[in-house]
Scaffold this active site. Structure first.
Site, short mmCIF file in Angstrom:
data_model
loop_
_atom_site.label_atom_id
_atom_site.label_comp_id
_atom_site.label_asym_id
_atom_site.label_seq_id
_atom_site.Cartn_x
_atom_site.Cartn_y
_atom_site.Cartn_z
N GLY A 113 9.22 -54.90 -23.88
CA GLY A 113 8.44 -54.27 -24.95
C GLY A 113 8.53 -55.15 -26.20
N ARG A 114 8.35 -54.50 -27.36
CA ARG A 114 8.35 -55.26 -28.62
C ARG A 114 9.62 -56.07 -28.80
NH1 ARG A 114 5.70 -50.37 -31.01
NH2 ARG A 114 7.72 -49.48 -30.56
N ILE A 115 10.79 -55.43 -28.59
CA ILE A 115 12.05 -56.14 -28.86
C ILE A 115 12.30 -57.21 -27.79
CG2 ILE A 115 14.56 -55.88 -29.16
CD1 ILE A 115 14.00 -53.05 -30.29
N ARG A 158 7.95 -52.12 -16.78
CA ARG A 158 7.11 -51.17 -16.04
C ARG A 158 5.77 -51.81 -15.71
NH1 ARG A 158 7.90 -45.98 -19.52
NH2 ARG A 158 8.10 -47.74 -20.89
N ARG A 181 20.40 -49.00 -25.22
CA ARG A 181 21.20 -47.78 -25.28
C ARG A 181 22.30 -47.89 -24.24
NH1 ARG A 181 19.32 -47.01 -29.56
NH2 ARG A 181 18.22 -45.18 -30.36
N GLU A 213 29.09 -43.15 -27.41
CA GLU A 213 29.48 -43.59 -28.76
C GLU A 213 30.07 -42.43 -29.54
OE1 GLU A 213 26.04 -45.48 -30.48
OE2 GLU A 213 25.89 -46.88 -28.81
N HIS A 262 27.14 -50.69 -32.71
CA HIS A 262 25.73 -50.28 -32.81
C HIS A 262 25.10 -50.74 -34.14
CE1 HIS A 262 22.68 -47.14 -31.15
NE2 HIS A 262 22.05 -48.11 -31.78
N GLY A 279 22.33 -52.97 -34.29
CA GLY A 279 21.04 -53.63 -34.02
C GLY A 279 20.12 -53.71 -35.23
#
Ligand code: GLV
Length: 326
Positions: free
Chosen positions: A158-160, A180, A241, A270, A288, A290
């Protein structure tokens, strides 16, 4: 009584928008930098029209019940929204919004920081130096793994994932990816990316970076079978995640050197870590981070606030992830 409840202290940029639009007395902010205790959340959301939610807070049937029928929007200050029960929100007609786009490059930068830190053993060697253990340069000291020219596997383009792939060009790395759907051919060629099945991705990647959302389908996409299928010189990087990886089985794989290393920004439960993870010298672990830059967190807070403004002004919020409620 506040119309809007903000579940934790947030960057000023977002709060300013809410205060300017609705007046300070309409905005309740939980006055803490830590996660709001559950019972406080359930109490504070009672009767509000909007919740500005932080990703550590679970918005489930119980929390929707606690809020009650006045609730018109939950604006999550994150791109991921697995902390919200979307089925429940949609059933109750409550729009949920996220903050896509603004954190793409920031998260991609961090992914590279982690990849390089793991490959070149930065945290481990820094601790050694700070500890006063260094006796001088040595030909066999802290040998790591070359990054340039290696194959980068991307799980979730995807975007990232695409932003991570783009940065790999500077390192001359071919990309393999699963997703996908296949991305378009022009983008594949721009990114030097080849669409493969998961088996090939596992077998051929030198660095494998996870960028899929967390859903029922992606839970534990990486566990002992996957680690066994990877090269023993490979590294796993996760900035998506935690539950996409079976963390206990990863600890086992790191311990047994089934793979050479891992770099993790996210964890299954977490803020807890799987037993033994903090003892693995071949794991780089950070809490975490990011999207954690001044610039990006301000943008995320702004977007979440703007979604609340739009909704309470009777418009469809721009980043609604369950538009079927309208
Ligand atoms: C952070 O993890 C986010 O989903 O924005």
């Amino acid at each position: 009584m506040p119309r809007i409840f903000v579940t934790r202290r947030i960057p000023d940029a977002g709060l300013q928008i809410l205060n300017d639009t609705f007046g300070e007395e309409a905005v309740g902010v939980y006055p803490s930098d830590e996660m709001i205790p559950r019972e406080d959340l359930l109490r504070e959301v009672r009767g509000v029209e909007a919740i500005f939610l932080i990703l550590t807070e679970r918005m489930d049937a119980e929390a929707f019940d606690a809020a009650g029928p006045e609730l018109k929007i939950v604006a999550n200050m994150a791109v991921g929204y697995n902390n919200v029960d979307l089925v429940e929100a949609t059933r109750r007609g409550v729009p949920i919004t996220n903050t896509p786009g603004v954190l793409t490059d920031t998260t991609a930068d961090l992914t590279w920081a982690l990849l390089l830190a793991a490959a070149r053993r930065i945290p481990e060697s820094e601790v050694y130096l700070r500890d006063g253990q260094w006796k001088g340069w040595g030909p066999l000291q802290f040998l790591g793994t070359d990054v340039h020219g290696k194959t980068l596997g991307i799980f979730g383009m995807g975007r990232i994932g695409q932003a991570v792939a783009l940065r790999a060009k500077g390192f001359g790395m071919p990309i393999l990816y699963t997703n996908r759907n296949r991305i378009d051919a022009a983008l594949e060629s721009e990114l030097n990316a080849t669409y493969v099945d998961k088996e090939t991705l596992l077998k051929k990647s030198d660095f494998l970076s996870i960028h899929c959302p967390f859903t029922d389908e992606t839970r534990h996409s990486f566990g002992k079978d996957e680690f066994a299928a990877m090269k023993d010189s490979a590294y796993l990087i996760n900035t998506s995640r935690g539950p996409v990886v079976n963390e206990a089985e990863l600890v086992e794989a790191l311990h047994n050197e089934t793979i050479r290393g891992a770099a993790l920004d996210v964890f299954e439960e977490e803020p807890k870590l799987a037993r033994g993870l903090d003892q693995c010298p071949n794991a780089v672990i950070i809490p975490h981070l990011g999207s954690a830059t001044f610039e990006t967190r301000a943008k995320m807070a702004t977007i979440a606030a703007e979604n609340i403004v739009a909704r309470l002004n009777g418009q469809v919020p721009p980043n609604c992830v369950n538009p079927e409620v309208f």
